[in-house]
Design a protein around this motif. Sequence first.
Motif, short mmCIF file in Angstrom:
data_model
loop_
_atom_site.label_atom_id
_atom_site.label_comp_id
_atom_site.label_asym_id
_atom_site.label_seq_id
_atom_site.Cartn_x
_atom_site.Cartn_y
_atom_site.Cartn_z
N ALA A 5 -2.82 5.15 -7.24
CA ALA A 5 -1.92 4.63 -6.20
C ALA A 5 -1.09 5.76 -5.59
CB ALA A 5 -1.01 3.55 -6.78
N TYR A 6 -0.61 6.66 -6.45
CA TYR A 6 0.16 7.80 -5.93
C TYR A 6 -0.71 8.72 -5.09
CZ TYR A 6 4.21 6.58 -8.79
OH TYR A 6 5.31 5.95 -9.32
N ALA A 7 -1.96 8.90 -5.49
CA ALA A 7 -2.88 9.74 -4.71
C ALA A 7 -3.13 9.13 -3.34
CB ALA A 7 -4.19 9.92 -5.47
N LEU A 8 -3.30 7.81 -3.30
CA LEU A 8 -3.53 7.14 -2.02
C LEU A 8 -2.28 7.20 -1.13
CD1 LEU A 8 -5.57 4.02 -3.21
CD2 LEU A 8 -6.43 6.04 -2.01
N LEU A 9 -1.10 7.14 -1.75
CA LEU A 9 0.13 7.27 -0.97
C LEU A 9 0.25 8.68 -0.39
CD1 LEU A 9 2.75 5.34 -3.16
CD2 LEU A 9 1.73 4.62 -0.98
N PHE A 10 -0.20 9.69 -1.13
CA PHE A 10 -0.21 11.06 -0.60
C PHE A 10 -1.09 11.14 0.65
CE2 PHE A 10 -2.12 15.23 -0.19
CZ PHE A 10 -1.04 16.09 -0.32
N VAL A 11 -2.28 10.54 0.58
CA VAL A 11 -3.20 10.55 1.73
C VAL A 11 -2.59 9.78 2.91
CG1 VAL A 11 -5.47 9.79 2.55
CG2 VAL A 11 -5.23 10.80 0.27
N ALA A 12 -1.98 8.64 2.61
CA ALA A 12 -1.33 7.87 3.68
C ALA A 12 -0.19 8.66 4.30
CB ALA A 12 -0.80 6.54 3.12
N GLY A 13 0.55 9.39 3.47
CA GLY A 13 1.62 10.24 4.00
C GLY A 13 1.10 11.30 4.93
N PHE A 14 -0.04 11.90 4.58
CA PHE A 14 -0.65 12.92 5.45
C PHE A 14 -1.02 12.32 6.80
CE2 PHE A 14 -4.35 14.95 7.27
CZ PHE A 14 -3.98 16.29 7.31
N GLY A 15 -1.71 11.17 6.78
CA GLY A 15 -2.10 10.53 8.03
C GLY A 15 -0.91 10.12 8.86
N GLY B 257 3.35 6.56 13.01
CA GLY B 257 2.78 6.79 11.69
C GLY B 257 3.02 5.66 10.72
N GLY B 258 4.03 4.82 11.00
CA GLY B 258 4.29 3.67 10.17
C GLY B 258 3.15 2.67 10.12
N LEU B 259 2.25 2.72 11.11
CA LEU B 259 1.06 1.88 11.08
C LEU B 259 0.23 2.16 9.83
CD1 LEU B 259 -0.31 1.98 14.75
CD2 LEU B 259 0.48 -0.04 13.51
N ILE B 260 0.30 3.40 9.35
CA ILE B 260 -0.45 3.80 8.16
C ILE B 260 0.40 3.69 6.91
CG2 ILE B 260 -1.64 5.73 7.04
CD1 ILE B 260 -2.27 6.78 9.87
N THR B 261 1.64 4.19 6.98
CA THR B 261 2.44 4.33 5.76
C THR B 261 3.04 3.02 5.25
OG1 THR B 261 4.36 4.98 7.12
CG2 THR B 261 2.97 6.75 6.25
N VAL B 262 3.53 2.18 6.15
CA VAL B 262 4.15 0.92 5.69
C VAL B 262 3.14 0.00 5.00
CG1 VAL B 262 5.36 -1.18 6.40
CG2 VAL B 262 6.08 1.03 7.32
N PRO B 263 1.95 -0.23 5.60
CA PRO B 263 0.95 -1.05 4.88
C PRO B 263 0.56 -0.44 3.54
CG PRO B 263 0.36 -0.89 7.19
CD PRO B 263 1.49 0.07 6.97
N ALA B 264 0.49 0.90 3.47
CA ALA B 264 0.14 1.54 2.19
C ALA B 264 1.20 1.26 1.13
CB ALA B 264 -0.02 3.04 2.40
N LEU B 265 2.46 1.32 1.52
CA LEU B 265 3.54 1.03 0.58
C LEU B 265 3.54 -0.44 0.16
CD1 LEU B 265 6.31 3.18 2.28
CD2 LEU B 265 5.47 3.50 -0.05
N LEU B 266 3.33 -1.33 1.12
CA LEU B 266 3.29 -2.76 0.80
C LEU B 266 2.12 -3.08 -0.13
CD1 LEU B 266 4.13 -4.29 4.30
CD2 LEU B 266 5.59 -4.32 2.27
N ALA B 267 1.02 -2.34 0.02
CA ALA B 267 -0.17 -2.59 -0.81
C ALA B 267 0.09 -2.29 -2.29
CB ALA B 267 -1.35 -1.74 -0.32
N THR B 268 1.13 -1.50 -2.59
CA THR B 268 1.46 -1.23 -3.99
C THR B 268 2.18 -2.40 -4.65
OG1 THR B 268 3.64 -0.24 -3.51
CG2 THR B 268 1.70 1.22 -3.44
N GLY B 269 2.60 -3.38 -3.84
CA GLY B 269 3.28 -4.55 -4.38
C GLY B 269 4.79 -4.49 -4.34
N GLY C 282 4.75 14.96 0.16
CA GLY C 282 3.82 16.08 0.17
C GLY C 282 2.79 15.96 1.29
N GLY C 283 2.21 14.76 1.42
CA GLY C 283 1.25 14.53 2.49
C GLY C 283 1.90 14.59 3.86
N GLN C 284 3.12 14.04 3.96
CA GLN C 284 3.85 14.05 5.23
C GLN C 284 4.06 15.47 5.74
OE1 GLN C 284 5.67 12.55 7.65
NE2 GLN C 284 5.14 10.41 7.25
#
Length: 251
Positions: free
Chosen positions: A5-15, A26-38, A208-210
């Motif tokens: 999950a942390y690795a995927l958040l890093f990738v989402a941060g980069f995008g 960029g929130g189109l990518i990052t907010v759904p990624a954060l919500l997906a963690t629960g 880091g990705g950001q």
Amino acid sequence: MSPLAYALLFVAGFGGGFIDAVAGGGGLITVPALLATGMPPQVALGTNKLQSSCGTAIAVWHYAKAGLMKTPWLWLGVVLAFFASMGGAYAVSVLSKDLLKQLIPWLLAGVAVYTAFNRRFGIQVGKQRISPFVFAILFGIALGFYDGFFGPGTGSFWTLAVVSLLGLELRGATGYTKAANLASNLGSLLIFLGNGSVHFAAAGAMIGGQLLGARLGSALVIRQGAKFIRPVFLTVVFAMTLKLLWDAWGG
């Protein structure tokens, strides 16, 4: 959360960092990624403000070095956006966002259609229609408050306003937009921090990705200019419009 999950958040941060540096959204990518963690929505939003602030700060630094932040009274717009966003974030707890949720997608659709049909939008320096001082006051307060209160499309609205009213080409408009966005991110972030609505470990993974994404995106903007920004800007605005329409009317 798991290491995956942390690795995927890093990738989402980069995008998200790359898209934010070029055109915003960029929130189109990052907010759904954060919500997906629960995590709860308010924590996802607060965490997103923290990680996006770091990426935006890197982009602002690069744009400043490249001389893209010399617009008169820019500092005033930045200061007002900072304080107005704090008011917007506070107002979230007492005001309904339902009307905005249904209205904003249509406003964004208007931005997208206007940009798509105006082929010279932001390609060259245009005509200034309002003084930079008045512009900074009006939009610093209005868009700063909006970013703290709701947020989606803030960068697109800034870009449209700067190009249309101050006459800047898209590179200069992106510099102005990022400075104002950073201010409103930081202002609203203070409110989220005060409410305990930030997941620091998740934010750290995304930062880091950001930083990498923001560095790459801002470098491309500086080198390639408006002809590179325009198609990315249009793509992001159309995608954000469709997502918000679905969330408001179809979800």
